[in-house]
Design an enzyme around this catalytic site. Structure first.
Site, PDB file in Angstrom:
ATOM      1  CG  HIS A  74       6.455  -5.341   3.066  1.00  0.00           C
ATOM      2  ND1 HIS A  74       5.411  -5.669   3.900  1.00  0.00           N
ATOM      3  CD2 HIS A  74       7.505  -5.088   3.889  1.00  0.00           C
ATOM      4  CE1 HIS A  74       5.817  -5.623   5.163  1.00  0.00           C
ATOM      5  NE2 HIS A  74       7.088  -5.273   5.179  1.00  0.00           N
TER       6      HIS A  74
ATOM      7  NE  ARG B 271       3.975  -5.406   9.810  1.00  0.00           N
ATOM      8  CZ  ARG B 271       5.271  -5.517   9.603  1.00  0.00           C
ATOM      9  NH1 ARG B 271       5.892  -4.617   8.848  1.00  0.00           N
ATOM     10  NH2 ARG B 271       5.970  -6.506  10.146  1.00  0.00           N
TER      11      ARG B 271
ATOM     12  CD  GLU C  63       2.265  -5.532   2.772  1.00  0.00           C
ATOM     13  OE1 GLU C  63       2.935  -6.581   2.840  1.00  0.00           O
ATOM     14  OE2 GLU C  63       2.623  -4.482   3.311  1.00  0.00           O
TER      15      GLU C  63
END
Length: 335
Positions: A296, A249, A278
């Site tokens: 991602h 993450r 993000e």
């Protein structure tokens, strides 16, 4: 005659639609029409979701509902028993708030279905960052061949020390792949693994991991203890010219500190699949061509996404049919 329990969909089922539709055997499948968090909260407060026993949610559903925080948990219908999250990481869900409800909301994730695809992405980023391919890939598209001047030469993975921070399923999968490329693997965890689980990888202290890794891979979950676990003080302890890769993450690492370490040359290159905010990317990462950036896509394969969806759907079914979840999150293992 009691009415069927309701099962709420938050997000989309892309691959396992037949399996999702088959859940109608055990419950009534329902959706919502909210387009933002305030609307979703209002739908809950108006009682339109009363009778919902289980929620299937995706990572991207947060773009509408926001985080599953204390406010949202308290607004969810009193009938709710289960949240089946379609992903390995569940930092978007306040598990403590779910546990504190009376009766508690039980949360599940998809712990192993993502291991192969994420570790593959991890290895791709390690190789690309070590070899410093990104600079010349960019130059090639601009008609400049390798670049003018050519970039610094890269490095072979053979003989390099890969330090894995977080030796869970993805980390252990990555270890096997990295060893196939001739890398030596060390790791740091909250606790040392058994010899069988570690596969012979050497357990080291956090400081030793930082100081001896040629490549540092972040594979740990995001929580209040791991937020910015890699920051300016940690970069100072690393080898000059280290390679840093993150598929966990974004917020386990201080991106601003990474940008500084890249600019100073402390970090030779980086490979990132996840970011702190993000889909917003730190401008210092965008301008630095020594950084490989992937939006991602660690689990962006049809096979893996199908497996994830099926696993999360199984959690819903098992919860309704047996009162237990197939894969409860570790914080609720003893609930």
């Amino acid at each position: 005659m009691t009415s069927q329990p309701k099962i709420l969909l938050l997000g989309n089922i892309t691959h396992a639609k037949e399996k999702w539709n088959a859940l109608s055997e055990v419950g009534q499948l329902v959706e919502h029409n909210a387009t933002n968090r305030e609307e979703f909260l209002q739908v809950c407060r108006d009682g339109k979701l009363d009778g919902v026993v289980a929620i299937y949610r995706t990572f991207t559903s947060a773009s509408i509902t926001g985080l599953v925080d204390e406010e949202l948990v308290n607004a969810l219908p009193s009938s709710l028993k289960y949240i089946a999250h379609c992903g390995a990481g569940y930092d978007q869900i306040d598990v403590h708030a779910c546990s504190a409800r009376n009766p508690p909301i039980r949360v599940s994730n998809v712990p192993t279905a993502v291991d192969d695809a994420t570790a593959d992405t991890n290895m791709f980023l390690i190789l690309g960052a070590l070899r410093n391919f990104n600079t010349s890939m960019h130059a090639l598209r601009e008609g400049k061949w390798r670049g003018s001047p050519p970039p610094p030469v890269g490095h072979d993975p053979q003989g390099k020390v890969l330090g894995i921070l977080g030796m869970g399923g993805i980390g252990r999968n990555l270890k096997k792949k990295a060893e196939a490329f001739g890398m030596t693997v060390i790791y740091h965890n909250r606790r040392e693994l058994s010899e069988e689980l570690s596969g012979g990888a050497k357990y080291v202290t956090f400081d030793e991991l930082l100081s001896t890794s040629d490549v540092l891979s972040l594979n740990l979950p995001l929580n209040k203890n791991t937020h910015h676990i890699i920051g300016k003080p940690e970069f100072a302890k690393m080898k000059d010219g280290v390679v840093v890769v993150n598929t966990a993450r974004g917020a386990v690492m201080d991106e601003a500190a990474l940008v500084d370490a890249l600019d100073s040359g402390k970090v030779f290159s980086a490979g990132l699949d996840v970011f702190e905010e993000e889909p917003k990317i730190h401008p210092g990462l965008l301008r630095n061509q020594n950084v490989m950036l992937v939006p991602h896509m660690g689990t962006w394969t049809g096979e893996t996404q199908n497996a994830m969806e099926e696993w999360a759907i199984d959690n819903v079914r098992v919860g309704i049919e047996t009162g237990k979840l197939k894969s409860p999150v570790q914080e609720q293992a003893n609930l």
